[in-house]
Scaffold this motif. Structure first.
Motif: not given
Length: 226
Positions: A144-150, A216-220, A222-225
């Motif tokens: 349910g989260g986000v990945l950050v790659v820096d 990103l929050r909108r994407s999450l 959408d993914e949940e729905a």
């Protein structure tokens, strides 16, 4: 609407579907979308020292403050003087780079002027093994989260296992923020094609975190729905 096309322009300039229309797997440029049509992979590009790491860290902080789990890692400078670690801008006191796991706080040396290599990038020897010990476990996206790659840069790309993981991210995008240098490389071009690229400049960097967090929050959602 020309020719009965069911699509209309979304708020970010991408095509989105009218109510009741079937959902495509990619936009007109071929970039992958999730089940509800939202671009989920955001690619931040820019020259060294412009603030890509600062933007990525701000996004991670804002997401965490909103209760969104954040995984991944950031790459920071290691300096010999009293200055705090920062982005990859040139500095006479810079001696190398370190990676830090955003969830555990574990750190490891990525590169240092004292390391003999190989590999070597410029004046830095790269410690691929130390990098992989921290970076590879960090590349598991939390539920349910986000990945950050820096970042996906020349030093990190010395790791074959890291390249393989980033290739999978390009092939099957997920909610993530990935920073890349302003240069060409086959894997970087795959990321750019798979995601939504934002240029980090001195003019854009202050406003980018809020925009990215909102997407990103909108994407999450959408993914949940989906």
């Amino acid at each position: 609407m020309r020719g009965g096309d069911a699509r209309r322009r979304g708020p970010l300039g991408g095509a989105r579907l009218a109510h009741g229309a079937a959902e495509p797997r990619s936009d007109p440029q071929g970039r992958r979308r999730n089940g509800r049509g939202t671009l989920v992979l955001i690619v931040l590009s820019g020259r060294p020292g412009v603030g890509k790491t600062t933007v990525a860290q701000a996004v991670a902080r804002e997401l965490s403050a909103a209760g969104v789990p954040v995984g991944g890692f950031v790459t920071e400078e290691v300096r010999t003087g009293p200055e705090a670690a920062g982005s990859r801008g040139a500095s006479p006191s810079r001696r190398g780079f370190a990676v830090e796991d955003l969830q555990s706080g574990q750190r490891a040396t990525l590169a240092d002027v004292s390391l003999p290599g190989p590999p070597r990038i410029g004046r830095y020897g790269v410690d691929v093994e130390a990098f992989e010990r921290v970076a590879l476990p960090a590349l598991r996206r939390p539920a349910g989260g986000v990945l950050v790659v820096d970042e996906v840069g020349p030093m990190e790309l010395e790791s074959t296992a890291f390249r393989d993981r980033i290739a999978r991210l390009a092939d099957d995008p997920e909610p993530a923020v990935v920073t890349v240098p302003a240069r060409t490389h086959p894997l970087l071009e795959r990321l750019r094609a798979a995601g939504d690229e934002d240029a980090v400049t001195t003019e854009t960097r202050d406003g980018l975190p809020a925009s990215i967090v909102a997407r990103l929050r909108r994407s999450l959602r959408d993914e949940e729905a989906a």
